[in-house]
Design a protein around this motif. Structure first.
Motif, PDB file in Angstrom:
ATOM      1  N   LEU A  11       0.833  -1.177   0.000  1.00  0.00           N
ATOM      2  CA  LEU A  11       0.000   0.000   0.000  1.00  0.00           C
ATOM      3  C   LEU A  11       0.874   1.236   0.000  1.00  0.00           C
ATOM      4  O   LEU A  11       2.056   1.173   0.326  1.00  0.00           O
ATOM      5  CB  LEU A  11      -0.984   0.016   1.177  1.00  0.00           C
ATOM      6  N   THR A  12       0.295   2.350  -0.351  1.00  0.00           N
ATOM      7  CA  THR A  12       1.037   3.597  -0.421  1.00  0.00           C
ATOM      8  C   THR A  12       0.843   4.380   0.870  1.00  0.00           C
ATOM      9  O   THR A  12      -0.036   4.070   1.686  1.00  0.00           O
ATOM     10  CB  THR A  12       0.573   4.441  -1.611  1.00  0.00           C
ATOM     11  N   PHE A  13       1.643   5.408   1.020  1.00  0.00           N
ATOM     12  CA  PHE A  13       1.542   6.277   2.186  1.00  0.00           C
ATOM     13  C   PHE A  13       0.146   6.899   2.259  1.00  0.00           C
ATOM     14  O   PHE A  13      -0.470   6.934   3.317  1.00  0.00           O
ATOM     15  CB  PHE A  13       2.624   7.354   2.094  1.00  0.00           C
ATOM     16  N   LYS A  14      -0.372   7.322   1.122  1.00  0.00           N
ATOM     17  CA  LYS A  14      -1.698   7.939   1.083  1.00  0.00           C
ATOM     18  C   LYS A  14      -2.779   6.941   1.484  1.00  0.00           C
ATOM     19  O   LYS A  14      -3.695   7.279   2.232  1.00  0.00           O
ATOM     20  CB  LYS A  14      -1.976   8.490  -0.311  1.00  0.00           C
ATOM     21  N   GLU A  15      -2.677   5.711   0.991  1.00  0.00           N
ATOM     22  CA  GLU A  15      -3.664   4.684   1.345  1.00  0.00           C
ATOM     23  C   GLU A  15      -3.612   4.388   2.844  1.00  0.00           C
ATOM     24  O   GLU A  15      -4.653   4.204   3.482  1.00  0.00           O
ATOM     25  CB  GLU A  15      -3.420   3.413   0.554  1.00  0.00           C
ATOM     26  N   GLY A  16      -2.410   4.361   3.401  1.00  0.00           N
ATOM     27  CA  GLY A  16      -2.270   4.141   4.844  1.00  0.00           C
ATOM     28  C   GLY A  16      -2.897   5.265   5.644  1.00  0.00           C
ATOM     29  O   GLY A  16      -3.557   5.034   6.665  1.00  0.00           O
ATOM     30  N   CYS A  17      -2.721   6.495   5.177  1.00  0.00           N
ATOM     31  CA  CYS A  17      -3.328   7.639   5.850  1.00  0.00           C
ATOM     32  C   CYS A  17      -4.846   7.541   5.794  1.00  0.00           C
ATOM     33  O   CYS A  17      -5.523   7.797   6.803  1.00  0.00           O
ATOM     34  CB  CYS A  17      -2.859   8.936   5.202  1.00  0.00           C
ATOM     35  N   GLU A  18      -5.380   7.179   4.643  1.00  0.00           N
ATOM     36  CA  GLU A  18      -6.829   7.044   4.514  1.00  0.00           C
ATOM     37  C   GLU A  18      -7.370   5.907   5.385  1.00  0.00           C
ATOM     38  O   GLU A  18      -8.458   6.023   5.950  1.00  0.00           O
ATOM     39  CB  GLU A  18      -7.231   6.840   3.058  1.00  0.00           C
ATOM     40  N   MET A  19      -6.608   4.828   5.503  1.00  0.00           N
ATOM     41  CA  MET A  19      -7.025   3.736   6.393  1.00  0.00           C
ATOM     42  C   MET A  19      -7.082   4.221   7.832  1.00  0.00           C
ATOM     43  O   MET A  19      -7.993   3.863   8.591  1.00  0.00           O
ATOM     44  CB  MET A  19      -6.062   2.552   6.273  1.00  0.00           C
ATOM     45  N   TYR A  20      -6.109   5.056   8.224  1.00  0.00           N
ATOM     46  CA  TYR A  20      -6.101   5.596   9.587  1.00  0.00           C
ATOM     47  C   TYR A  20      -7.293   6.523   9.805  1.00  0.00           C
ATOM     48  O   TYR A  20      -7.924   6.484  10.868  1.00  0.00           O
ATOM     49  CB  TYR A  20      -4.791   6.324   9.869  1.00  0.00           C
ATOM     50  N   ILE A  21      -7.630   7.335   8.806  1.00  0.00           N
ATOM     51  CA  ILE A  21      -8.793   8.222   8.920  1.00  0.00           C
ATOM     52  C   ILE A  21     -10.063   7.389   9.101  1.00  0.00           C
ATOM     53  O   ILE A  21     -10.923   7.722   9.929  1.00  0.00           O
ATOM     54  CB  ILE A  21      -8.906   9.138   7.687  1.00  0.00           C
ATOM     55  N   GLN A  22     -10.185   6.296   8.359  1.00  0.00           N
ATOM     56  CA  GLN A  22     -11.346   5.416   8.511  1.00  0.00           C
ATOM     57  C   GLN A  22     -11.397   4.811   9.914  1.00  0.00           C
ATOM     58  O   GLN A  22     -12.469   4.681  10.511  1.00  0.00           O
ATOM     59  CB  GLN A  22     -11.337   4.306   7.451  1.00  0.00           C
ATOM     60  N   ASP A  23     -10.231   4.462  10.438  1.00  0.00           N
ATOM     61  CA  ASP A  23     -10.156   3.931  11.797  1.00  0.00           C
ATOM     62  C   ASP A  23     -10.610   4.986  12.801  1.00  0.00           C
ATOM     63  O   ASP A  23     -11.337   4.674  13.744  1.00  0.00           O
ATOM     64  CB  ASP A  23      -8.733   3.461  12.106  1.00  0.00           C
ATOM     65  N   CYS A  24     -10.207   6.223  12.595  1.00  0.00           N
ATOM     66  CA  CYS A  24     -10.621   7.313  13.482  1.00  0.00           C
ATOM     67  C   CYS A  24     -12.136   7.501  13.439  1.00  0.00           C
ATOM     68  O   CYS A  24     -12.762   7.736  14.476  1.00  0.00           O
ATOM     69  CB  CYS A  24      -9.919   8.609  13.084  1.00  0.00           C
ATOM     70  N   LYS A  25     -12.708   7.401  12.241  1.00  0.00           N
ATOM     71  CA  LYS A  25     -14.162   7.527  12.117  1.00  0.00           C
ATOM     72  C   LYS A  25     -14.873   6.386  12.828  1.00  0.00           C
ATOM     73  O   LYS A  25     -15.903   6.594  13.482  1.00  0.00           O
ATOM     74  CB  LYS A  25     -14.570   7.549  10.651  1.00  0.00           C
ATOM     75  N   SER A  26     -14.314   5.184  12.740  1.00  0.00           N
ATOM     76  CA  SER A  26     -14.949   4.042  13.403  1.00  0.00           C
ATOM     77  C   SER A  26     -14.875   4.159  14.920  1.00  0.00           C
ATOM     78  O   SER A  26     -15.701   3.598  15.625  1.00  0.00           O
ATOM     79  CB  SER A  26     -14.322   2.727  12.941  1.00  0.00           C
ATOM     80  N   ARG A  27     -13.886   4.910  15.407  1.00  0.00           N
ATOM     81  CA  ARG A  27     -13.762   5.147  16.854  1.00  0.00           C
ATOM     82  C   ARG A  27     -14.528   6.384  17.297  1.00  0.00           C
ATOM     83  O   ARG A  27     -14.439   6.797  18.453  1.00  0.00           O
ATOM     84  CB  ARG A  27     -12.293   5.289  17.239  1.00  0.00           C
TER      85      ARG A  27
END
Length: 54
Positions: A11-27
């Motif tokens: 995965l790319t740096f951008k994809e990792g950042c977006e995954m983290y944002i999704q994790d933040c939304k789920s929390r």
């Protein structure tokens, strides 16, 4: 809190950042916090290309 796990997924740096944002939304983090994280990522993109592997 669930821990992030390492995987062999490419995965790319951008994809990792977006995954983290999704994790933040789920929390259920505040939208202001998520926007702050997004703006921080945009600043990091000035130094690191978004398609760089993490």
């Amino acid at each position: 809190m669930m821990r992030l796990k390492m995987s062999k997924q490419k995965l790319t740096f951008k994809e990792g950042c977006e995954m983290y944002i999704q994790d933040c939304k789920s929390r259920n983090l505040r939208e202001g916090t998520i926007n702050h994280y997004r703006s921080s990522y945009k600043k990091m993109y000035d130094y690191f290309p978004p398609d760089m592997p993490p």
